[in-house]
Design an enzyme around this catalytic site. Structure first.
Site, PDB file in Angstrom:
ATOM      1  CB  CYS A 103     -20.230 -26.182 -56.084  1.00  0.00           C
ATOM      2  SG  CYS A 103     -18.746 -25.168 -55.902  1.00  0.00           S
ATOM      3  CG  HIS A 112     -17.167 -27.840 -52.105  1.00  0.00           C
ATOM      4  ND1 HIS A 112     -15.907 -28.193 -52.498  1.00  0.00           N
ATOM      5  CD2 HIS A 112     -17.598 -26.906 -53.012  1.00  0.00           C
ATOM      6  CE1 HIS A 112     -15.576 -27.507 -53.592  1.00  0.00           C
ATOM      7  NE2 HIS A 112     -16.587 -26.721 -53.919  1.00  0.00           N
TER       8      HIS A 112
END
Length: 342
Positions: A137, A250
């Site tokens: 990711c 994130h």
């Protein structure tokens, strides 16, 4: 583009391996949102999750226990059940004639498996031999921002610090963060069960295993995967990965050194025009991307682009992206979309 590596030109039989997890649930949503050409959808999971039911696109589906026979007639497998599961079923999937887009780390560094971010290296997807790897990711989010800059000036060095949400550790970690936050606010001390430490009002260095070079596994994923995706095997790259008390997005602080000075406005213009990227810059209000800006959304938001005052050939910037969406499920769907005949 239509090649032998493309998916069939008809509605497809699609299997989701790991359908009950956070990424699996997001895959279900995105298949419907993006009108992916699904004729039949098979939801596959471990025996523990088999038998549970799910509504998708007006259909009531039952989660099936994964087995070799479950892949018969399947065209596409979207796998998000962990590396050991992907390795266990790879041969059966390929033998069934399906293409597996795998969200685990099992095959990412395999020289015969393409590692693809569609906005960055789409041509690699067509080199597959039955398996395409979905990157980590943090790597996906980073390469989206690096690619338009690297196309203009050669990269020399990348330094990244990540601020990674609970979703990177799965749905149970997200629930644990919620529960622990309530417990801390109530004056009690939470006991972690999913993560090694409580994330509630806390942060800690990424808990993936430390390697012999004192970098953790997550940090080395970023190093090695970015080099492979960008086609820069010798790129100088260092990362520090941190878990923070955010549910599903994130963030990354990025320092990039180039082979020549890079005017800030030129970089901003390139980022603003880059596919999958949204520039957010409001210096007057000191307003730049935040996790809440990207949660549940597709774009990776970039801002606070500035010249590094310590190195005239370097730029600094900040980015945020939804870990479950572009950091996992959306990128996997986009890879599959590349293989659809035009």
């Amino acid at each position: 583009m239509s090649t032998a590596a493309s998916l069939p030109n008809r509605p497809l039989t699609v299997a989701i391996l790991g359908a009950s997890g956070a990424v699996g649930q997001e895959l279900l949503q995105l298949l419907q949102e993006r009108h992916f050409p699904v004729k039949e959808l098979r939801l596959l999971a471990s025996a523990r999750s088999a038998g549970s039911r799910c509504t998708w696109n007006g259909q009531d589906l039952t989660v099936l226990e994964v087995s070799e026979s479950a892949f018969a007639g399947v065209d596409l497998v979207l796998a998000s059940a962990g590396g050991s599961v992907s390795r266990q079923w790879r041969d059966a999937i390929v033998a069934a004639g399906a293409v597996m887009v795998d969200n685990s780390s099992a095959f990412r560094m395999d020289d015969e498996v393409p590692l693809v971010v569609p906005e960055v290296n789409p041509e690699e997807a067509f080199k597959h031999r039955g398996v395409i790897a979905n990157p980590n990711c943090t790597t996906i989010l980073l390469t989206l921002a690096l690619a338009p800059l690297a196309a203009r000036r050669a990269l020399r060095r990348v330094v990244v610090s990540t601020y990674q949400s609970a979703s990177g550790a799965g749905a149970q970690a997200m629930e644990e963060l919620k529960t622990h936050s309530h417990q801390v606010l109530a004056g009690t001390t939470p006991t972690p069960a999913v993560l090694p430490h409580s994330l509630a009002f806390n942060l800690f260095l990424h808990n993936s295993p430390l390697q012999s070079n004192s970098y953790c596994e997550e940090e080395m994923k970023m190093v090695n995967e970015t080099r492979k995706i960008m086609g820069l095997p010798d790129l100088r790259f260092t990362a520090t990965c941190v878990r923070v008390p955010v549910l599903r997005a994130h963030s990354e602080a990025v320092n990039v050194e180039f082979d020549a000075p890079f005017p800030v406005q030129e970089a901003r213009d390139l980022l603003a025009a880059a596919p999958g990227v949204q520039l957010m810059e409001d210096p007057a209000a000191n307003r730049f991307p935040m996790p809440t800006d990207v949660a549940g959304r597709d774009p990776v938001m970039v801002g606070r682009v500035r010249e590094d005052i310590s190195e005239p050939k370097a730029l600094e910037f900040w980015l945020c992206g939804d870990q479950i969406r572009k950091g996992a499920a959306l990128n996997a769907i986009q890879i599959a979309e590349l293989l659809l005949p035009a």
